[in-house]
Design a protein around this motif. Structure first.
Motif, short mmCIF file in Angstrom:
data_model
loop_
_atom_site.label_atom_id
_atom_site.label_comp_id
_atom_site.label_asym_id
_atom_site.label_seq_id
_atom_site.Cartn_x
_atom_site.Cartn_y
_atom_site.Cartn_z
N MET A 135 51.62 -6.42 -103.41
CA MET A 135 53.02 -6.03 -103.31
C MET A 135 53.25 -4.54 -103.50
O MET A 135 54.08 -3.93 -102.82
CB MET A 135 53.84 -6.81 -104.35
N LYS A 136 52.51 -3.92 -104.42
CA LYS A 136 52.77 -2.53 -104.78
C LYS A 136 51.86 -1.52 -104.09
O LYS A 136 52.20 -0.34 -104.00
CB LYS A 136 52.64 -2.36 -106.30
N VAL A 137 50.68 -1.99 -103.65
CA VAL A 137 49.71 -1.05 -103.09
C VAL A 137 49.32 -1.40 -101.66
O VAL A 137 49.44 -0.60 -100.74
CB VAL A 137 48.43 -0.99 -103.96
N GLY A 138 48.83 -2.63 -101.48
CA GLY A 138 48.38 -3.04 -100.15
C GLY A 138 46.95 -2.59 -99.88
O GLY A 138 46.22 -2.15 -100.77
N ARG A 139 46.58 -2.69 -98.64
CA ARG A 139 45.22 -2.36 -98.22
C ARG A 139 44.99 -0.86 -98.28
O ARG A 139 45.77 -0.07 -97.75
CB ARG A 139 45.00 -2.86 -96.78
N ILE A 140 43.89 -0.46 -98.92
CA ILE A 140 43.55 0.96 -99.07
C ILE A 140 42.18 1.21 -98.43
O ILE A 140 41.17 0.65 -98.89
CB ILE A 140 43.52 1.39 -100.54
N PRO A 141 42.09 2.03 -97.40
CA PRO A 141 40.79 2.31 -96.76
C PRO A 141 40.02 3.42 -97.48
O PRO A 141 40.59 4.21 -98.24
CB PRO A 141 41.18 2.76 -95.35
N GLU A 206 37.42 -14.58 -105.82
CA GLU A 206 37.74 -14.73 -104.41
C GLU A 206 39.07 -14.04 -104.11
O GLU A 206 39.97 -14.02 -104.96
CB GLU A 206 37.84 -16.21 -104.03
N PRO A 207 39.23 -13.48 -102.93
CA PRO A 207 40.53 -12.91 -102.56
C PRO A 207 41.61 -13.99 -102.50
O PRO A 207 41.30 -15.19 -102.36
CB PRO A 207 40.27 -12.33 -101.16
N LEU A 208 42.84 -13.58 -102.65
CA LEU A 208 43.95 -14.51 -102.40
C LEU A 208 43.80 -15.06 -100.98
O LEU A 208 43.48 -14.31 -100.05
CB LEU A 208 45.29 -13.78 -102.54
N ASN A 209 44.05 -16.35 -100.83
CA ASN A 209 43.84 -16.96 -99.51
C ASN A 209 45.01 -16.65 -98.58
O ASN A 209 46.03 -16.07 -98.98
CB ASN A 209 43.60 -18.46 -99.64
N ALA A 210 44.84 -17.04 -97.34
CA ALA A 210 45.84 -16.73 -96.30
C ALA A 210 47.20 -17.33 -96.64
O ALA A 210 48.24 -16.71 -96.39
CB ALA A 210 45.35 -17.25 -94.95
N GLU A 211 47.22 -18.52 -97.24
CA GLU A 211 48.48 -19.15 -97.61
C GLU A 211 49.22 -18.34 -98.67
O GLU A 211 50.44 -18.13 -98.58
CB GLU A 211 48.22 -20.57 -98.12
N ALA A 212 48.48 -17.87 -99.67
CA ALA A 212 49.10 -17.06 -100.72
C ALA A 212 49.62 -15.74 -100.17
O ALA A 212 50.71 -15.28 -100.54
CB ALA A 212 48.09 -16.82 -101.84
N LEU A 213 48.84 -15.11 -99.29
CA LEU A 213 49.27 -13.85 -98.69
C LEU A 213 50.49 -14.04 -97.81
O LEU A 213 51.41 -13.21 -97.80
CB LEU A 213 48.12 -13.23 -97.88
N ASP A 214 50.53 -15.16 -97.10
CA ASP A 214 51.69 -15.46 -96.25
C ASP A 214 52.94 -15.68 -97.09
O ASP A 214 54.04 -15.24 -96.71
CB ASP A 214 51.39 -16.68 -95.38
N PHE A 220 58.59 -11.61 -100.31
CA PHE A 220 58.80 -10.22 -100.70
C PHE A 220 58.72 -9.23 -99.54
O PHE A 220 58.97 -8.03 -99.71
CB PHE A 220 57.76 -9.81 -101.75
N GLY A 221 58.36 -9.72 -98.35
CA GLY A 221 58.31 -8.85 -97.19
C GLY A 221 57.15 -7.88 -97.17
O GLY A 221 57.20 -6.85 -96.50
N VAL A 222 56.10 -8.18 -97.94
CA VAL A 222 54.92 -7.31 -97.99
C VAL A 222 53.78 -7.96 -97.22
O VAL A 222 53.57 -9.16 -97.30
CB VAL A 222 54.49 -7.02 -99.44
N ARG A 223 53.09 -7.17 -96.45
CA ARG A 223 51.99 -7.70 -95.64
C ARG A 223 50.69 -6.97 -96.01
O ARG A 223 50.66 -5.76 -96.14
CB ARG A 223 52.28 -7.51 -94.16
#
Length: 224
Positions: A135-141, A206-214, A220-223
Motif C-alpha cells: 500500500m505504501k511503497v509498491g514494487r521497487i526495481p 511466501e509473497p502475498l497471493n494473487a487473491e490478497a493483492l487483488d 485501497f486502489g493500490v496495485r
C-alpha cells in the motif's frame, strides 16, 4: 478579489520556509534512527521557481533551514550551501513526473545489505510480503551499481519516474519520491523495515497471493 504580486511573493516565501523546515525535521528524524549516518543521504523538494536540496557532504541530522541549497529552474545554485551532486538524479524524477514534490535518498543499512546479499528480483527487490509494503511503497526495481553521481542512474530513473515509487541503487541505497517530503520518508521507512524483515527471516515467507493483492487493489486502489 485580486491577489497582488506582493501577496504571491509572500506565499511563495512562506511555502519555501516551511519546506526548508520540513527537510531539516525529516533529516534529523532519519539520522536519529540510523536510516542515514555521517554525511550520507539527501532530501529535495519542488518549488514553483526551482528546487530545494540538502547540501553536498552535509549531515542530515544537523541541518538548519538556511543551509538548504536552492537552485532555479535551470539548475543554477542561487542560495544556501552548495547543493548535493545528486541534484541531476532528483531532477530525473521532477522533470518526468509533475505530481512528485519530494525525493529522499538514504544509505539505509537493511536495503544496502539486501543488494549485497541478493535481491528477490531485479524488477522487484522484495516480494510483496506485507499489506503496508504494497500500500505504501509498491514494487521497487534495482538499479545496477554505478558510481555516486553517475549520469547513467538519472537516465534509468527518468524511465521509471511514473511507474514506481522509487528505486534501490545497488550498494548505495534507496531513492524514493512522493507528493511530500514526509510521505517520501514514510515510504522509504516502510521499505527499509520490510527489507529488515526479509533479511532476518531464516525461512523466507511466501509473497502475498494473487487473491490478497487483488483485495488490496479493490479496497485501497493500490496495485502491485
Amino acid at each position: 478579489m485580486t491577489t497582488s504580486k506582493n501577496q504571491v511573493s509572500g506565499n511563495h516565501t512562506l511555502k519555501e520556509q516551511a519546506l526548508r523546515e520540513e527537510i531539516c525535521e525529516i533529516g534529523a528524524s532519519l539520522y536519529r534512527r540510523n536510516y542515514t549516518v555521517g554525511a550520507a543521504g539527501n532530501i529535495s523538494a519542488r518549488l514553483d521557481d526551482g528546487w530545494l536540496i540538502t547540501p553536498t557532504d552535509a549531515c542530515l541530522g544537523r541541518l538548519t533551514p538556511a543551509q538548504i541549497a536552492k537552485v532555479d529552474l535551470s539548475g543554477q545554485w542561487i542560495s544556501g550551501d552548495k547543493p548535493s551532486k545528486t541534484l541531476t538524479l532528483h531532477r530525473a524524477v521532477y522533470d518526468n513526473n509533475p505530481l512528485m514534490q519530494a525525493v529522499v535518498h538514504t544509505h539505509s543499512t537493511n536495503l544496502v545489505a539486501l543488494t549485497l546479499s541478493g535481491v528477490w528480483h531485479d524488477s522487484a527487490v522484495l516480494p510483496p510480503i506485507t499489506p503496508y509494503q504494497v500500500m505504501k511503497v509498491g514494487r521497487i526495481p534495482l538499479i545496477p551499481y554505478c558510481r555516486p553521481g553517475d549520469p547513467q542512474v538519472a537516465q534509468q530513473v527518468k524511465l521509471l519516474a511514473t511507474s514506481v515509487r522509487g528505486v534501490l541503487l545497488e550498494r548505495l541505497g534507496p531513492v524514493v519520491w512522493h507528493e511530500s517530503i514526509s510521505q517520501a520518508a514514510f515510504a522509504l521507512e516502510e521499505l527499509e523495515e520490510t527489507a529488515g524483515l526479509w533479511l532476518m527471516s531464516r525461512n523466507k515467507p511466501e509473497p502475498l497471493n494473487a487473491e490478497a493483492l487483488d483485495e488490496l487493489y479493490r479496497v485501497f486502489g493500490v496495485r502491485w
